[in-house]
Design an enzyme around this catalytic site. Structure first.
Site, mmCIF file in Angstrom:
data_model
loop_
_atom_site.group_PDB
_atom_site.id
_atom_site.type_symbol
_atom_site.label_atom_id
_atom_site.label_comp_id
_atom_site.label_asym_id
_atom_site.label_seq_id
_atom_site.Cartn_x
_atom_site.Cartn_y
_atom_site.Cartn_z
ATOM 1 C CG HIS A 88 -27.296 -14.555 27.000
ATOM 2 N ND1 HIS A 88 -28.114 -14.085 26.000
ATOM 3 C CD2 HIS A 88 -26.898 -13.464 27.702
ATOM 4 C CE1 HIS A 88 -28.226 -12.768 26.104
ATOM 5 N NE2 HIS A 88 -27.484 -12.368 27.129
ATOM 6 N N GLY A 123 -10.653 3.890 7.516
ATOM 7 C CA GLY A 123 -11.073 2.522 7.823
ATOM 8 C C GLY A 123 -11.069 2.239 9.309
ATOM 9 C CG HIS A 161 -3.452 0.168 5.024
ATOM 10 N ND1 HIS A 161 -4.346 0.408 6.051
ATOM 11 C CD2 HIS A 161 -3.392 1.317 4.307
ATOM 12 C CE1 HIS A 161 -4.814 1.640 5.951
ATOM 13 N NE2 HIS A 161 -4.239 2.212 4.903
ATOM 14 C CG HIS A 192 -6.129 2.242 -0.253
ATOM 15 N ND1 HIS A 192 -5.499 1.321 0.561
ATOM 16 C CD2 HIS A 192 -7.066 2.828 0.527
ATOM 17 C CE1 HIS A 192 -6.024 1.357 1.761
ATOM 18 N NE2 HIS A 192 -6.978 2.268 1.776
ATOM 19 N NE ARG A 239 -26.512 -17.648 36.552
ATOM 20 C CZ ARG A 239 -27.806 -17.564 36.245
ATOM 21 N NH1 ARG A 239 -28.295 -18.303 35.262
ATOM 22 N NH2 ARG A 239 -28.595 -16.743 36.898
ATOM 23 N N GLY A 276 -3.042 -3.823 11.450
ATOM 24 C CA GLY A 276 -3.457 -4.245 10.112
ATOM 25 C C GLY A 276 -4.946 -4.494 10.105
ATOM 26 C CG HIS A 331 -1.798 -1.170 1.348
ATOM 27 N ND1 HIS A 331 -3.157 -1.099 1.119
ATOM 28 C CD2 HIS A 331 -1.544 -2.470 1.672
ATOM 29 C CE1 HIS A 331 -3.702 -2.294 1.293
ATOM 30 N NE2 HIS A 331 -2.740 -3.141 1.629
ATOM 31 C CD GLU A 385 -19.356 -7.268 24.939
ATOM 32 O OE1 GLU A 385 -20.314 -7.642 25.624
ATOM 33 O OE2 GLU A 385 -19.456 -6.402 24.037
#
Length: 674
Positions: free
Chosen positions: A486, A163, A73, A269, A533, A124, A33, A423
């Site tokens: 779940h 991006g 990149h 690019h 659990r 990346g 790139h 998360e």
């Protein structure tokens, strides 16, 4: 070339050298790139040659400024800057761009084997570096507050792309950084209006990035021309002065500048410019188009940062020595936290004894609750262990005791980070905490089902060999009424499929405490723990050393074993029930607890054959898909379907995770082999 040197300033010549090295390397590799390095060469020059505090001869200096190329990149931008400023990255390595075994892979890689000095994180996959930098800033602030500005006082710089900003992980991480006021972050956004598909008008021109980041709580600045070195340095300096908010600098650039035919287009690019366009671009710069990988002597002398960086590093070391004399206890913490550099971090002495002497206070305990007690027991031995949960700390029970004093907020950097429902951002930030160094085994936690939401970060932790801990609870359909959305079934197999990731699923409280010891003291790479659990009986006969070896004989048969029953986690107890039923039927069964396939696979053949004799039929039981068990056993009791919404015990029974079913499968196997 002499003419170019005479008519252009050495600053501009340095910028153009970054451009030409990037063009030449991509063209020679016929892959890469070129456009981003050409456009953002001025930014790299200002950062590496004028702004950043770094020492090319000591890339692991703890108080260096960090640089993250989230737009990975454009890796030749980073490699060129590292080479020119004096890192041990010879020109021959730039000529070997994207070739087998080189230190210049297609995207920057933080690699334990092929070490590219100056590369802080593997980037990346877009957005990951953005989140890594947030984690580095979390680490810097925590260590600065704990040990003082004399030993820790730096910034985290980065270059991010369109991006990156489109990826959800960057949004999560940016929101967290604003929430916590991480003012040591200064990111330069390469605002070039081009993505691989074409102009960003196709997918990314309705949102106002400035207002978006201001809404996150960021300080946003603009530089209208990437080639304006004075404006770039002024904006970066202003960003450094803002200490209560992270800074995003929108830098308007032209991708592929100054290639006359491909600049400003997606053709610059993701593929080489082509020989003719490289020649034309060099001619536009006033360079000899027949010269390749040329570094003018004036540029090499001007950009070399060894003397400046060495001086800054030396001044820091003098401050640290004075600090040591005043703070002997903290100095001991510091040394252990940095043992092994940014891949290291060790606990204070006494961790093993503390974890092996916990009073569980009851006969049955969920392994998530045992994990909570283990964290409390090891708290004083890991003073720089930082982590948290994705809005589930009450459920995953992954907090150090201490209340508000240990909470990481905008006003105070404690050990407990409340990541919110982010998360993936959490995963990237935890990787950054580890990559920064000085943080002993940082961790992130959520339900096992939501490991999917952060898989990209988990994979990179394994690819990079970072010493992080992923703590997943609610590890099977036994969680019950929340139902199949779940209830994890394929997730253990999916995690085990990641190379270099150690997955540990302990069977009881004692195995859980030992698993934490193994993770903190023994393992060199990332680990994922899967905790229950539901309450589980505390086993009396746990072989703690066997936990670290991945599997061990928990209960031997009365006499010669006719079958081996292998369980993980809660299903070790199911295996014990199955063994009892088989005994009533006259069949003697050995029961093996196998908390970790990876640790067991690392043992020698003699140990593995002793635990799982190849001549004795074997059956596994695990409340998850059977994929992979064929390596270890002859038959599997498993769940090769999604779960259901009902009380956990009923779901297990309906889906065949019972002692009766284990005994039945064992009898069928014995009948088949007799």
């Amino acid at each position: 070339m002499e003419a170019a040197t005479a008519t252009r300033t050495v600053e501009q010549l340095s910028v153009d050298t970054i451009r030409t090295l990037s063009m030449d390397a991509v063209q020679q590799a016929n892959s890469g790139h070129p456009g981003m390095p050409m456009a953002m060469a001025p930014a790299a020059y200002v950062l590496f040659a004028k702004v950043m505090r770094h020492d090319p001869k000591d890339p692991d200096w703890p108080d260096r400024d960090r640089f993250v190329l989230s737009a990975g990149h454009g890796s030749m931008l980073l490699y060129s800057a590292l080479h020119l400023t004096g890192y041990d990255l010879p020109l021959e390595e730039l000529k070997s761009f994207r070739q087998w075994g080189s230190l210049t892979p297609g995207h920057p890689e933080r690699d334990r084997v092929h070490v590219t000095p100056g590369v802080e994180v593997t980037t990346g996959p877009l957005g990951q570096g953005f989140a890594n930098g947030v984690g580095m800033a979390l680490a810097e602030r925590f260590l600065r507050e704990r040990y003082g500005r004399d030993v820790m006082n730096h910034h985290v710089f980065g270059i991010v792309s369109d991006g990156d900003l489109m990826e959800g992980i960057a949004s999560e991480a940016a929101s967290l950084a604003g929430q916590l006021g991480l003012g040591r972050i200064v990111y330069l956004y390469d605002d070039n209006s081009i993505s691989l598909d074409g102009p960003t008008s196709l997918s990314f021109d309705t949102e106002d990035v400035t207002k978006r980041f201001e809404a996150y709580g960021w300080h946003v600045l603009e530089v209208h021309d990437a080639n304006d070195l004075v404006a770039l340095e002024a904006a970066i300096t202003e960003g450094k002065r803002e200490d209560t908010k992270p800074t995003l600098i929108r830098v308007k650039s032209i991708i592929g500048y100054p290639a006359p035919n491909k600049q400003g287009t997606s053709k610059a690019h993701g593929s080489p410019l082509g020989e003719d366009e490289v020649r034309a671009a060099k001619e536009a710069l006033g360079w000899d188009p027949d010269e390749h990988f040329l570094v003018p002597d004036a540029v090499r002398e001007h950009m070399d940062q060894a003397a400046r960086g060495g001086g800054l590093n030396g001044e820091w070391r003098e401050r640290v020595e004075a600090w040591r004399r005043r703070n002997e206890h903290q100095a001991e913490e510091w040394d252990l936290a940095w043992e092994g550099g940014s891949y290291g971090g060790r606990p204070l002495p006494g961790l093993k004894e503390a974890l092996r002497s916990i009073d569980w206070e009851k006969d049955k305990l969920a392994t998530r609750s045992a994990g909570q007690k283990a964290m409390a027991a090891m708290s004083e031995f890991v003073p720089t262990m930082v982590g948290g949960a994705a809005d589930l700390s009450e459920s995953t029970k992954t907090e150090f005791p201490g209340g508000d004093a240990e909470r990481y907020t905008k006003a105070h950097a404690g050990r407990n980070v409340f990541f919110g429902v982010r998360e993936h951002g959490m995963g990237g930030a935890v990787n950054g905490l580890a990559a920064h160094g000085g943080i002993v085994r940082p961790y992130g936690s959520t339900f096992l089902q939501f490991a999917d939401y952060m898989r990209g970060a988990v994979r990179l932790s394994a690819l990079t060999g970072l010493r992080v801990a992923w703590v997943y609870t609610h590890d099977s359909v036994a969680l019950g009424e929340d139902g199949p959305t779940h209830q994890p079934v394929e997730h253990l197999a999916a995690l085990r499929a990641i190379p270099n990731l150690t997955v540990i699923r302990p069977a009881d409280a004692n195995e859980t405490a030992e698993a934490w010891r193994v993770v903190v003291e023994d393992l060199e790479g990332p680990a994922a723990m899967a905790l229950s659990r539901q309450d589980l009986p505390v086993l009396a006969d746990v072989d703690r050393d066997g936990v670290g070896r991945g599997a061990y004989v928990l209960r031997e048969a009365d006499g010669e074993p006719q079958v081996v029953l292998v369980g993980t986690g809660a299903e070790v107890h199911t295996a014990l029930e199955g063994a009892d039923l088989l005994a009533q039927q006259g069949v003697q069964a050995r029961v093996v607890s196998m908390p970790s396939w990876e640790l067991f696979a690392a043992q020698d053949d003699e140990y593995r054959d002793d635990v799982l004799p190849p001549t004795i039929p074997s059956v596994s039981v695990e409340a998850a898909v059977s994929m992979g068990w064929e390596r270890w056993v002859d038959r599997s009791v498993s769940i090769d379907r999604f779960g259901a919404s009902a009380p956990g015990a009923e779901v297990l029974e309906k889906l065949g995770i019972t002692g009766e079913h284990v005994a039945q499968v064992a009898q069928e196997l014995l009948g088949a082999v007799s």
